[in-house]
Design an enzyme around this catalytic site. Structure first.
Site, PDB file in Angstrom:
ATOM      1  N   HIS A   1       0.826  -1.211   0.000  1.00 22.69           N
ATOM      2  CA  HIS A   1       0.000   0.000   0.000  1.00 22.69           C
ATOM      3  C   HIS A   1       0.851   1.248   0.000  1.00 22.69           C
ATOM      4  O   HIS A   1       0.459   2.288  -0.517  1.00 22.69           O
ATOM      5  CB  HIS A   1      -0.929  -0.012   1.215  1.00 22.69           C
ATOM      6  CG  HIS A   1      -2.114  -0.875   0.997  1.00 22.69           C
ATOM      7  ND1 HIS A   1      -2.479  -1.881   1.848  1.00 22.69           N
ATOM      8  CD2 HIS A   1      -2.986  -0.893  -0.019  1.00 22.69           C
ATOM      9  CE1 HIS A   1      -3.549  -2.470   1.365  1.00 22.69           C
ATOM     10  NE2 HIS A   1      -3.873  -1.896   0.237  1.00 22.69           N
TER      11      HIS A   1
ATOM     12  N   GLU B   1      -9.492  -9.458 -25.707  1.00 26.54           N
ATOM     13  CA  GLU B   1      -8.175  -9.730 -25.117  1.00 26.54           C
ATOM     14  C   GLU B   1      -7.795 -11.199 -25.216  1.00 26.54           C
ATOM     15  O   GLU B   1      -6.827 -11.637 -24.602  1.00 26.54           O
ATOM     16  CB  GLU B   1      -8.111  -9.232 -23.671  1.00 26.54           C
ATOM     17  CG  GLU B   1      -9.233  -9.680 -22.785  1.00 26.54           C
ATOM     18  CD  GLU B   1      -9.179  -9.072 -21.378  1.00 26.54           C
ATOM     19  OE1 GLU B   1      -8.141  -8.528 -20.976  1.00 26.54           O
ATOM     20  OE2 GLU B   1     -10.190  -9.174 -20.675  1.00 26.54           O
TER      21      GLU B   1
ATOM     22  N   CYS C   1      -7.354  -0.389 -24.401  1.00 27.16           N
ATOM     23  CA  CYS C   1      -7.184   0.018 -23.001  1.00 27.16           C
ATOM     24  C   CYS C   1      -6.022  -0.712 -22.338  1.00 27.16           C
ATOM     25  O   CYS C   1      -5.770  -0.528 -21.151  1.00 27.16           O
ATOM     26  CB  CYS C   1      -8.469  -0.180 -22.217  1.00 27.16           C
ATOM     27  SG  CYS C   1      -8.964  -1.902 -22.110  1.00 27.16           S
TER      28      CYS C   1
ATOM     29  N   ASP D   1      -3.434  -8.739 -22.003  1.00 31.89           N
ATOM     30  CA  ASP D   1      -3.763 -10.161 -22.072  1.00 31.89           C
ATOM     31  C   ASP D   1      -3.675 -10.685 -23.498  1.00 31.89           C
ATOM     32  O   ASP D   1      -3.261 -11.821 -23.719  1.00 31.89           O
ATOM     33  CB  ASP D   1      -5.154 -10.411 -21.490  1.00 31.89           C
ATOM     34  CG  ASP D   1      -5.104 -10.503 -19.976  1.00 31.89           C
ATOM     35  OD1 ASP D   1      -4.150 -11.121 -19.457  1.00 31.89           O
ATOM     36  OD2 ASP D   1      -5.981  -9.940 -19.302  1.00 31.89           O
TER      37      ASP D   1
HETATM   38  C1  PEP Z   1      -5.564  -5.975 -20.732  1.00 27.85           C
HETATM   39  O1  PEP Z   1      -5.516  -7.201 -20.566  1.00 27.85           O
HETATM   40  O2  PEP Z   1      -4.959  -5.399 -21.640  1.00 27.85           O
HETATM   41  C2  PEP Z   1      -6.341  -5.129 -19.815  1.00 27.85           C
HETATM   42  C3  PEP Z   1      -6.525  -3.852 -20.053  1.00 27.85           C
HETATM   43  O3  PEP Z   1      -6.831  -5.703 -18.703  1.00 27.85           O
HETATM   44  P1  PEP Z   1      -5.920  -6.082 -17.425  1.00 27.85           P
HETATM   45  O4  PEP Z   1      -4.574  -5.482 -17.623  1.00 27.85           O
HETATM   46  O5  PEP Z   1      -6.643  -5.525 -16.262  1.00 27.85           O
HETATM   47  O6  PEP Z   1      -5.931  -7.565 -17.483  1.00 27.85           O
HETATM   48 MG    MG Z   2      -6.948  -8.172 -19.261  1.00 26.42          MG
END
Ligand code: PEP
Ligand code: MG
Length: 543
Positions: A187, A428, A499, A452
């Site tokens: 944290h 993903e 993202c 991912d």
């Molecule tokens: C990803 O897999 O690119 C994603 C945005 O999700 P996370 O990183 O939370 O798995």
């Molecule tokens: Mg992901």
């Protein structure tokens, strides 16, 4: 000059006087004592700690948002934990010892147990137990201030820093943190990043060797601290700090400007957040919305599932904070590296390919439906969208839609205000890429999770530091997949964003714009940097 390497948990450069913060090592003596009187003393110390923590909680929430406050809520929970308190009480009664000795013994035992665990997250909880135990001991022995006294902006060096210590620091006076122990998942590291203060952990420095009047340079980019820097290093650090400030200042000029290329191609630049407290950074960096709210963090660092009401409050606040701008909440993506004991997930051989994300939601529909209820209710209060992670098939999306309909009907039947918002899925998995043409018929948008997608496409575990050379998000296979997804989305009239971490990769901003990506969602601190690149691009080559 003494240069020591550590692990950078928060970037940036700092130069300033060193303050060595030594946790008060209380001499806790073992004494024979009356069990009843000691139990009563323990109770008083516990009540006092509860008041202190509640105050800290309010302060944390006021200054840094709910997520920071939840750290102290977790401390309150430890303080009420039956196993922890029961063991202390047991020692007081059976060994007939003073309360502080019993607290200290149990604190050490429990924190060592956590420190020995394999999981980084659990390891980091060891500091929380120590923190709460020393609070109790201080209350029992007549507490003193636990705040490092900083008279001027300083580089704080410590064996370790507890979240309470970090939180109680005067933020204006801490230039950087350097700790011997600690991990990126602690944290304290999280707080350092939220505060935007350079921080290093795992720095093997002998605190006894440091002295007052010493200066240090903390290089959060290279992951090193330089004590007693030479004149040359000082000058280098000063110049770097100046450049960082200047860069920040220049980027501020881009606030309120459009994310548009010289030849008029627009892209939406949004923020990825995991806690409500990150919302401030999102707004501060002029996010055009929240492209990914990793809601699973709401489920972590607690003892039980968040209730529908708790979730509703967070989602509503998020929607309201963005004041009409889009907020995409990703439903619970638990499992793999993101764990909470109360989910009771079994240990798996291949957790990244295991029971996680939407799979949990579709199997344990009660958990999922609670979240959906909270989301549909919160959607009334702003521009909220829902996004589902780890999708591999059309059937999954259909099943989700059935559940969403059920939830909507239940809410409407009970006259609970709700709204069915825009819904999208994360792309993903390679499977989702390959059937993205069909998936696009079912949803309102796609958001490509390149973290991912890279791990599953290249068969490289994203958690495994040893495989860093093989984890290549620029791989042709990934870029072709992104292109394919964009084309399939646009053919069916839906928008598509990215993202994953790749969205902030400035080397690829032009590539993504050329592909037709509609939105990039990044860490708040990257938004203006991406906007800067976008605004300098000319895709037509005509201007
Ligand atoms: C990803 O897999 O690119 C994603 C945005 O999700 P996370 O990183 O939370 O798995
Ligand atoms: Mg992901």
């Amino acid at each position: 000059m003494l240069k020591i390497a550590g692990k950078s948990v928060s970037k940036g450069t700092a130069l300033g006087p060193v303050v060595v913060w030594k946790q008060q090592v209380r001499n806790v003596e073992k004494k024979t004592a009356d069990s009843q009187a000691e139990t009563a003393r323990l109770k008083r110390a516990q009540e006092q700690a509860e008041v202190q923590l509640q105050m800290l909680c309010h302060r944390a929430e006021r200054e840094m948002g709910k997520a920071s406050a939840s750290i102290f809520e977790a401390h309150l929970m430890i303080l009420q934990d039956e196993e922890y308190l029961g063991t202390i009480g047991h020692i007081i009664r059976t060994e007939k010892v003073n309360a502080e000795y019993a607290v200290w013994t149990v604190g050490e035992r429990f924190s060592r147990m956590f420190a020995d665990m394999d999981d980084d997250y659990m390891k980091a909880r060891s500091a929380d137990i120590r923190d709460i135990s020393s609070r109790l001991v201080e209350n029992l022995m007549g507490g003193e201030s636990r705040r490092p006294d900083l008279t001027e902006p300083s580089v704080l060096v410590a064996e370790d820093l507890s979240p309470s210590e970090t939180m109680q620091m005067d933020r204006g006076k801490v230039l950087a943190f350097v700790t011997v122990h600690g991990s990126a998942a602690s944290h304290t590291a999280i707080l350092a990043r939220m505060m935007g203060i350079p921080a290093l952990t795992g720095v093997p420095v002998d605190l006894e060797g440091l002295h007052e009047g010493m200066t240090a340079v903390v290089d959060g980019d290279q992951g090193q601290v330089i004590f007693d820097p030479s004149e040359e290093v000082r000058e280098w650090a000063k110049a770097k700090i100046q450049t960082e400030r200047e860069k920040k200042r220049l980027l501020q000029k881009l606030k309120g400007k459009e994310s548009i290329t010289l030849d008029g191609k627009r892209i939406s630049l949004c923020a990825n957040i995991a806690h409500m407290s990150h919302m401030e950074a999102a707004l501060e960096n002029d996010a055009e919305g929240v492209g990914l709210f990793r809601s699973e963090f709401l489920y972590m660092d607690r003892q039980d599932f968040p209730t529908e009401e708790e979730q509703f409050q967070v989602y509503r606040q998020a929607a309201q904070a963005m004041d009409g701008k889009k907020v995409i909440i990703r439903t619970l993506d638990m499992g793999a590296d993101k764990q909470a004991d109360y989910f009771k997930l079994e240990k798996e051989e291949n957790p990244a390919m295991g029971y996680r994300g939407i799979r949990i939601c579709l199997k344990q529909t009660d958990i999922f439906k609670t979240q959906l209820r909270a989301l549909l209710r919160a959607a009334v209060y702003g521009n909220l969208s829902i996004m589902y992670p780890m999708i591999i098939s059309v059937e999954e999306v259909r099943k989700i839609q059935e559940l969403v309909q059920e939830v909507q009907k239940e809410l409407e039947d009970n006259q609970i205000p709700c709204r069915l918002p825009e819904q999208g899925i994360m792309i993903e998995t390679p499977a989702a890429v390959m059937v993205s043409d069909e998936l696009a018929e079912l949803v309102d948008f796609f958001s490509i999770g390149t973290n991912d997608l890279t791990q599953y496409t290249l068969a490289v575990d994203r958690q495994n530091g040893k495989l860093e050379d093989f984890y290549q998000p620029h791989h042709k296979a990934i870029l072709r997949m992104i292109q394919m997804v964009v084309e399939n989305a646009h053919k069916r009239g839906i928008w598509v964003g990215i993202c994953g971490e790749l969205a902030a990769d400035l080397e690829l901003t032009e590539v993504f714009l050329r592909m037709g990506v509609d939105e990039l969602s990044t860490a708040p601190s990257m938004i203006l940097k991406v906007r800067e690149v976008v605004r300098e691009l000319n895709l037509s080559g005509i201007l």
